[in-house]
Design a protein around this motif. Structure first.
Motif, PDB file in Angstrom:
ATOM      1  N   PRO A  11       0.793  -1.241   0.000  1.00 35.96           N
ATOM      2  CA  PRO A  11       0.000   0.000   0.000  1.00 35.96           C
ATOM      3  C   PRO A  11       0.818   1.281   0.000  1.00 35.96           C
ATOM      4  CG  PRO A  11      -0.869  -1.574   1.592  1.00 35.96           C
ATOM      5  CD  PRO A  11       0.447  -2.105   1.141  1.00 35.96           C
ATOM      6  N   VAL A  12       2.086   1.222   0.371  1.00 39.16           N
ATOM      7  CA  VAL A  12       2.898   2.439   0.352  1.00 39.16           C
ATOM      8  C   VAL A  12       3.797   2.507  -0.879  1.00 39.16           C
ATOM      9  CG1 VAL A  12       2.833   2.832   2.827  1.00 39.16           C
ATOM     10  CG2 VAL A  12       4.657   1.410   1.871  1.00 39.16           C
ATOM     11  N   MET A  13       3.534   1.652  -1.867  1.00 36.10           N
ATOM     12  CA  MET A  13       4.229   1.772  -3.148  1.00 36.10           C
ATOM     13  C   MET A  13       3.371   2.664  -4.037  1.00 36.10           C
ATOM     14  SD  MET A  13       5.801  -2.044  -3.697  1.00 36.10           S
ATOM     15  CE  MET A  13       7.110  -1.474  -4.788  1.00 36.10           C
ATOM     16  N   CYS A  14       3.846   3.869  -4.257  1.00 35.89           N
ATOM     17  CA  CYS A  14       3.053   4.930  -4.878  1.00 35.89           C
ATOM     18  C   CYS A  14       2.370   4.530  -6.159  1.00 35.89           C
ATOM     19  CB  CYS A  14       3.963   6.125  -5.136  1.00 35.89           C
ATOM     20  SG  CYS A  14       3.579   7.099  -6.596  1.00 35.89           S
ATOM     21  N   CYS A  15       3.143   3.945  -7.092  1.00 37.32           N
ATOM     22  CA  CYS A  15       2.666   3.831  -8.473  1.00 37.32           C
ATOM     23  C   CYS A  15       2.914   2.439  -9.022  1.00 37.32           C
ATOM     24  CB  CYS A  15       3.335   4.893  -9.336  1.00 37.32           C
ATOM     25  SG  CYS A  15       3.200   6.542  -8.617  1.00 37.32           S
ATOM     26  N   ASP A  16       2.406   1.460  -8.310  1.00 38.07           N
ATOM     27  CA  ASP A  16       2.481   0.036  -8.634  1.00 38.07           C
ATOM     28  C   ASP A  16       3.667  -0.613  -7.928  1.00 38.07           C
ATOM     29  OD1 ASP A  16       1.536  -2.323  -9.628  1.00 38.07           O
ATOM     30  OD2 ASP A  16       2.196  -2.013 -11.681  1.00 38.07           O
ATOM     31  N   THR A  17       3.682  -1.947  -7.981  1.00 38.03           N
ATOM     32  CA  THR A  17       4.656  -2.735  -7.222  1.00 38.03           C
ATOM     33  C   THR A  17       5.881  -3.077  -8.074  1.00 38.03           C
ATOM     34  OG1 THR A  17       3.512  -4.775  -7.848  1.00 38.03           O
ATOM     35  CG2 THR A  17       2.848  -3.726  -5.781  1.00 38.03           C
ATOM     36  N   VAL A  18       6.312  -2.138  -8.883  1.00 35.55           N
ATOM     37  CA  VAL A  18       7.364  -2.395  -9.865  1.00 35.55           C
ATOM     38  C   VAL A  18       8.731  -2.545  -9.212  1.00 35.55           C
ATOM     39  CG1 VAL A  18       6.132  -1.201 -11.694  1.00 35.55           C
ATOM     40  CG2 VAL A  18       7.721   0.082 -10.249  1.00 35.55           C
ATOM     41  N   ASN A  19       9.630  -3.190  -9.957  1.00 37.10           N
ATOM     42  CA  ASN A  19      11.045  -3.271  -9.620  1.00 37.10           C
ATOM     43  C   ASN A  19      11.826  -3.154 -10.924  1.00 37.10           C
ATOM     44  OD1 ASN A  19      13.713  -4.923  -9.346  1.00 37.10           O
ATOM     45  ND2 ASN A  19      13.106  -4.499  -7.239  1.00 37.10           N
ATOM     46  N   ARG A  20      12.873  -2.326 -10.934  1.00 40.66           N
ATOM     47  CA  ARG A  20      13.557  -2.023 -12.201  1.00 40.66           C
ATOM     48  C   ARG A  20      14.764  -2.903 -12.477  1.00 40.66           C
ATOM     49  NH1 ARG A  20      11.530   2.664  -9.983  1.00 40.66           N
ATOM     50  NH2 ARG A  20       9.596   3.086 -11.084  1.00 40.66           N
ATOM     51  N   GLY A  21      14.925  -3.954 -11.683  1.00 41.86           N
ATOM     52  CA  GLY A  21      15.880  -4.962 -12.102  1.00 41.86           C
ATOM     53  C   GLY A  21      17.061  -5.186 -11.187  1.00 41.86           C
ATOM     54  N   VAL A  22      17.640  -6.374 -11.318  1.00 36.51           N
ATOM     55  CA  VAL A  22      18.842  -6.741 -10.580  1.00 36.51           C
ATOM     56  C   VAL A  22      20.073  -6.255 -11.340  1.00 36.51           C
ATOM     57  CG1 VAL A  22      17.749  -8.733  -9.487  1.00 36.51           C
ATOM     58  CG2 VAL A  22      18.913  -9.028 -11.691  1.00 36.51           C
TER      59      VAL A  22
ATOM     60  N   VAL B 242      11.807  -8.842 -24.223  1.00 29.87           N
ATOM     61  CA  VAL B 242      11.188  -7.807 -23.390  1.00 29.87           C
ATOM     62  C   VAL B 242      10.166  -8.459 -22.461  1.00 29.87           C
ATOM     63  CG1 VAL B 242       9.221  -7.218 -24.906  1.00 29.87           C
ATOM     64  CG2 VAL B 242      10.250  -5.447 -23.459  1.00 29.87           C
ATOM     65  N   TYR B 243      10.030  -7.878 -21.266  1.00 26.92           N
ATOM     66  CA  TYR B 243       8.944  -8.278 -20.382  1.00 26.92           C
ATOM     67  C   TYR B 243       7.627  -7.710 -20.907  1.00 26.92           C
ATOM     68  CZ  TYR B 243      12.228  -9.350 -16.533  1.00 26.92           C
ATOM     69  OH  TYR B 243      13.220  -9.875 -15.734  1.00 26.92           O
ATOM     70  N   SER B 244       6.548  -8.461 -20.722  1.00 32.64           N
ATOM     71  CA  SER B 244       5.215  -7.875 -20.831  1.00 32.64           C
ATOM     72  C   SER B 244       4.498  -8.128 -19.514  1.00 32.64           C
ATOM     73  CB  SER B 244       4.431  -8.443 -22.013  1.00 32.64           C
ATOM     74  OG  SER B 244       4.176  -9.813 -21.866  1.00 32.64           O
ATOM     75  N   GLY B 245       3.753  -7.135 -19.089  1.00 32.11           N
ATOM     76  CA  GLY B 245       3.070  -7.155 -17.804  1.00 32.11           C
ATOM     77  C   GLY B 245       2.662  -5.733 -17.512  1.00 32.11           C
ATOM     78  N   VAL B 246       1.432  -5.380 -17.873  1.00 34.85           N
ATOM     79  CA  VAL B 246       0.997  -3.991 -17.799  1.00 34.85           C
ATOM     80  C   VAL B 246       0.945  -3.524 -16.347  1.00 34.85           C
ATOM     81  CG1 VAL B 246      -1.501  -4.431 -17.691  1.00 34.85           C
ATOM     82  CG2 VAL B 246      -0.646  -2.342 -18.811  1.00 34.85           C
ATOM     83  N   GLY B 247       1.227  -2.257 -16.152  1.00 35.83           N
ATOM     84  CA  GLY B 247       1.234  -1.683 -14.815  1.00 35.83           C
ATOM     85  C   GLY B 247       1.993  -0.384 -14.825  1.00 35.83           C
ATOM     86  N   GLY B 248       2.705  -0.108 -13.727  1.00 33.96           N
ATOM     87  CA  GLY B 248       3.347   1.185 -13.600  1.00 33.96           C
ATOM     88  C   GLY B 248       2.300   2.265 -13.380  1.00 33.96           C
ATOM     89  N   TRP B 249       2.728   3.519 -13.394  1.00 33.44           N
ATOM     90  CA  TRP B 249       1.791   4.606 -13.142  1.00 33.44           C
ATOM     91  C   TRP B 249       0.705   4.640 -14.210  1.00 33.44           C
ATOM     92  CZ3 TRP B 249       3.546  10.362 -12.058  1.00 33.44           C
ATOM     93  CH2 TRP B 249       2.434  11.086 -11.592  1.00 33.44           C
ATOM     94  N   ALA B 250       1.094   4.574 -15.469  1.00 32.06           N
ATOM     95  CA  ALA B 250       0.097   4.650 -16.543  1.00 32.06           C
ATOM     96  C   ALA B 250      -0.890   3.495 -16.482  1.00 32.06           C
ATOM     97  CB  ALA B 250       0.793   4.681 -17.895  1.00 32.06           C
ATOM     98  N   GLY B 251      -0.425   2.318 -16.100  1.00 36.48           N
ATOM     99  CA  GLY B 251      -1.290   1.146 -16.075  1.00 36.48           C
ATOM    100  C   GLY B 251      -1.793   0.773 -14.702  1.00 36.48           C
ATOM    101  N   ILE B 252      -1.734   1.720 -13.745  1.00 37.93           N
ATOM    102  CA  ILE B 252      -2.087   1.391 -12.362  1.00 37.93           C
ATOM    103  C   ILE B 252      -3.556   0.997 -12.220  1.00 37.93           C
ATOM    104  CG2 ILE B 252      -2.600   3.789 -11.721  1.00 37.93           C
ATOM    105  CD1 ILE B 252      -0.904   1.109  -9.508  1.00 37.93           C
ATOM    106  N   GLY B 253      -4.429   1.540 -13.080  1.00 39.46           N
ATOM    107  CA  GLY B 253      -5.843   1.175 -13.006  1.00 39.46           C
ATOM    108  C   GLY B 253      -6.042  -0.312 -13.233  1.00 39.46           C
ATOM    109  N   LEU B 254      -5.399  -0.838 -14.279  1.00 37.92           N
ATOM    110  CA  LEU B 254      -5.469  -2.268 -14.541  1.00 37.92           C
ATOM    111  C   LEU B 254      -4.744  -3.064 -13.469  1.00 37.92           C
ATOM    112  CD1 LEU B 254      -4.889  -2.536 -18.407  1.00 37.92           C
ATOM    113  CD2 LEU B 254      -6.841  -3.406 -17.147  1.00 37.92           C
ATOM    114  N   ALA B 255      -3.560  -2.608 -13.095  1.00 39.78           N
ATOM    115  CA  ALA B 255      -2.730  -3.373 -12.171  1.00 39.78           C
ATOM    116  C   ALA B 255      -3.375  -3.519 -10.803  1.00 39.78           C
ATOM    117  CB  ALA B 255      -1.359  -2.712 -12.046  1.00 39.78           C
ATOM    118  N   ALA B 256      -4.012  -2.444 -10.332  1.00 40.17           N
ATOM    119  CA  ALA B 256      -4.557  -2.446  -8.974  1.00 40.17           C
ATOM    120  C   ALA B 256      -6.078  -2.518  -8.937  1.00 40.17           C
ATOM    121  CB  ALA B 256      -4.080  -1.203  -8.225  1.00 40.17           C
ATOM    122  N   GLY B 257      -6.729  -2.654 -10.100  1.00 41.19           N
ATOM    123  CA  GLY B 257      -8.178  -2.761 -10.134  1.00 41.19           C
ATOM    124  C   GLY B 257      -8.897  -1.489  -9.738  1.00 41.19           C
ATOM    125  N   LEU B 258      -8.335  -0.333 -10.097  1.00 42.20           N
ATOM    126  CA  LEU B 258      -8.926   0.960  -9.742  1.00 42.20           C
ATOM    127  C   LEU B 258      -9.848   1.453 -10.856  1.00 42.20           C
ATOM    128  CD1 LEU B 258      -5.686   2.678  -8.371  1.00 42.20           C
ATOM    129  CD2 LEU B 258      -7.425   1.432  -7.069  1.00 42.20           C
TER     130      LEU B 258
END
Length: 607
Positions: free
Chosen positions: A122-133, A558-574
């Protein structure tokens, strides 16, 4: 000898001679174009590959070679790493890491599953993303959502050390990819929307012990600023350069998070990164004496620092007294011998959220070029580059687009760009073949209404309601552009229906490749932007395109998996249009094209 079986080669060499050559392990791995050994491609953030087996003549014949399900939904940012015959795949929260054997049908060698408290989500502002190892010294470094930085044995996945970098209970989270320089691993912090105190931190690769920590705001000592030696626009910043530009002690909850992409210049021994927005988004609550604007340094700033000590060499603030959430965290791209008005410069190029593309001398931090990379930008007309001007280096603002008027909150209409910027974290690519930068952009505007908000640790500290929409007079929400950073000009622009939220890749085959929010993977000609190939992946693409070679064959993935700030509605069901900091309404129609997913797709030429 090929860099195969990662720790059998480089790893044992480094272990034998000690941590002083940890930088060499990264340099050697990135020198070999068969690898994709850094999230950024190289220290300069070029995201360019010398591989040319796949090129403009044959890219149209690409076929899917293999795919891999990550087992996790929500936004998949960043990319895998490839070192020799091993691929390292990461996921959004809970930040699982897989090592895959490319010699054995991508068999899972090991899997690391962190044990994280789900209350961090809940405190991850704009989806639960991680930009990599990242990789160095025979280790894989994972920066988890809960701010634990973990060093894993690259061969076995065994945890070597683990250190906590922040506190999710006050809104601090980890989303960025680390940077490895010499014997240190450097990480930022996310959470400006929760009023955290932004900073950059370095730990020793060998044991995870704290090496240095540099805050974005506050006293000089805590910021690792020397008032006489740290420069801004060619002059010393002076004592208390940050403290003097805040109202009281607001700097303690002033944001300035550091969740973007970092670069390193070995010749100058400087690392470069950007700081994010000040907290709160309501400018009235941050105003200075008499309710007047005040800079709030050093948020919205590009910093250059010594990686050994953390001391700041220079700082350049792009959006003083931010009123629109125009974070400065986007990647810093380094290019050499750029001809600017007849003079050669080694430069830093930065595409800021505020819609201006900056070209700076990277030794001094002096801005050389600054122009709009989306013509829709209307909050400012230009950047004042006259060294004799009182407003040198500052934006020339348009008063009607201010969200702060006469010391009062103001519901401002049709501000371009929207808070997510003309470009967010999705990294651009530089091609030495053309000397151009290939930039995934957002063509989005907003209505912005501030409101009063109180600070409570661990609770949102935003203070604004946003609505987002395509730039007036257009139907598209994104463009993929080629940019001439020496002149500050768009060379060509390819419109896309939605924002291009994927990181770009350029190659010696003349290609520029990226993904779209609807889920397409695309490759175009670097010269003119002509589309040469596209493929619909299982979900929206917000990951970064990468390439590697294995057993003489080039692959692109490439990864596919919509989300991030632009896709937060889909990612979080908003569904509320103003949810997701305004993105839900702007991207509501995205659900007509794609759904949640989490997979890696890899392409190659027919055998």
């Amino acid at each position: 000898m090929r860099l195969s079986a990662i720790t059998c080669g480089i790893g044992l060499l480094v272990a034998a001679v000690g941590p002083a050559v940890a930088n060499d392990s990264v340099v050697e791995a990135t020198k070999n174009p068969q690898n994709w050994a850094m999230q950024q491609g190289d220290y300069s953030n070029h995201r360019y590959s010398k591989l040319d087996q796949i090129n403009t003549d044959n890219v149209g014949t690409l076929r899917t070679e293999w795919s891999f399900s990550t087992g996790v939904l929500r936004g998949h940012e960043g990319s895998p790493l490839v070192i020799g015959d091993t691929m390292y795949v990461h996921t959004p929260f809970p930040n699982i890491v897989y090592a895959l054997n490319l010699d054995d049908n991508e068999k899972i060698i090991w899997k690391y599953t962190p044990k994280q408290d789900p209350s961090v989500v809940p405190v991850m502002c704009c989806d639960t993303v991680n930009r990599g190892v990242q990789y160095a010294d025979g280790k894989i470094f994972l920066y988890q959502a809960d701010t634990f930085l973990v060093a894993l044995d690259a061969k076995t996945g065994k945890e070597i050390w683990k250190v906590k970098n922040g506190d999710p209970k006050v809104g601090e989270t980890g989303t960025s990819a680390p940077l490895i320089v010499k014997d240190k691993v450097i990480v930022g912090i996310s959470g400006a929307e929760f009023g955290i105190h932004g900073r950059l931190t370095a730990y020793n690769i060998s044991d995870g012990k704290l090496a240095w920590r540099a805050f974005s705001t506050g006293p000089d000592k805590e910021m690792l600023i020397d008032p006489e030696k740290t420069m801004s626009l060619g002059k010393p910043v002076g004592a208390d350069s940050s403290l003097k530009t805040w109202n009281g002690d607001q700097w303690k909850i002033g944001g300035g998070s550091t969740w973007g992409w970092y670069a390193y210049d070995p010749a100058l021994n400087l690392i470069y990164y950007g700081t994010a927005n000040p907290g709160t988004w309501n400018p009235v609550q941050r105003a200075g004496p008499g309710g007047k604007p005040i800079d709030q340094k050093w948020t919205m700033t590009i910093f250059a620092r010594d990686p050994d000590t953390g001391m700041a060499a220079w700082a350049y603030q792009m959006t003083p007294f931010d009123e629109w959430d125009y974070d400065g965290i986007n990647e810093m791209i380094l290019a050499d011998n750029m001809d600017i008005k007849g003079e050669k410069h080694n430069v830093l190029v930065h595409f800021d959220r505020n819609g201006f593309g900056y070209t700076l001398d990277r030794k001094t931090g002096i801005p050389l070029v600054a122009d709009k990379f989306d013509p829709a930008v209307n909050w400012a007309t230009s950047i004042d580059l006259d060294p004799n001007s009182a407003d040198y280096g500052r934006p020339v603002r348009v008063a009607s687009k201010s969200t702060f008027k006469n010391g009062q909150d103001f519901n401002t209409k049709n501000v371009c760009p929207a808070a997510l910027g003309s470009k967010d974290q999705q990294p651009a690519s530089y091609s030495p073949m053309t000397g151009l930068f290939y930039v995934p952009t957002n063509h989005v505007c907003m209505d912005y209404e501030p409101f009063k908000v109180s600070y409570t640790a661990g609770q949102p500290f935003v203070g604004a309601t946003l609505s987002m929409f395509p730039a007036p007079g257009s139907n598209n929400m994104g463009n993929f552009i080629a940019w001439d950073a020496s002149k500050g000009k768009i060379v060509w622009s390819k419109p896309e229906e939605f924002s291009v939220w994927s990181g770009a890749l350029t190659t010696a085959g003349g290609l520029a490749c990226f993904g779209t929010l609807e889920g397409y993977f695309k490759c175009v000609d670097q010269k003119d932007g002509k589309e040469l190939y596209k493929y619909k992946t299982p979900s929206g693409v917000i990951g970064n395109v990468f390439t590697y070679e294995h057993k003489g064959k080039q692959y692109i993935g490439v990864y596919s998996g919509v989300g991030g700030w632009a896709g937060i509605g889909l990612a979080a069901g908003l569904t509320n249009p103003t949810d997701g900091l305004g993105a839900v309404g702007g991207y509501a129609s995205l659900s007509n094209y794609t759904a949640l997913g989490g997979s890696l797709t890899v392409w190659g030429l027919p055998s």
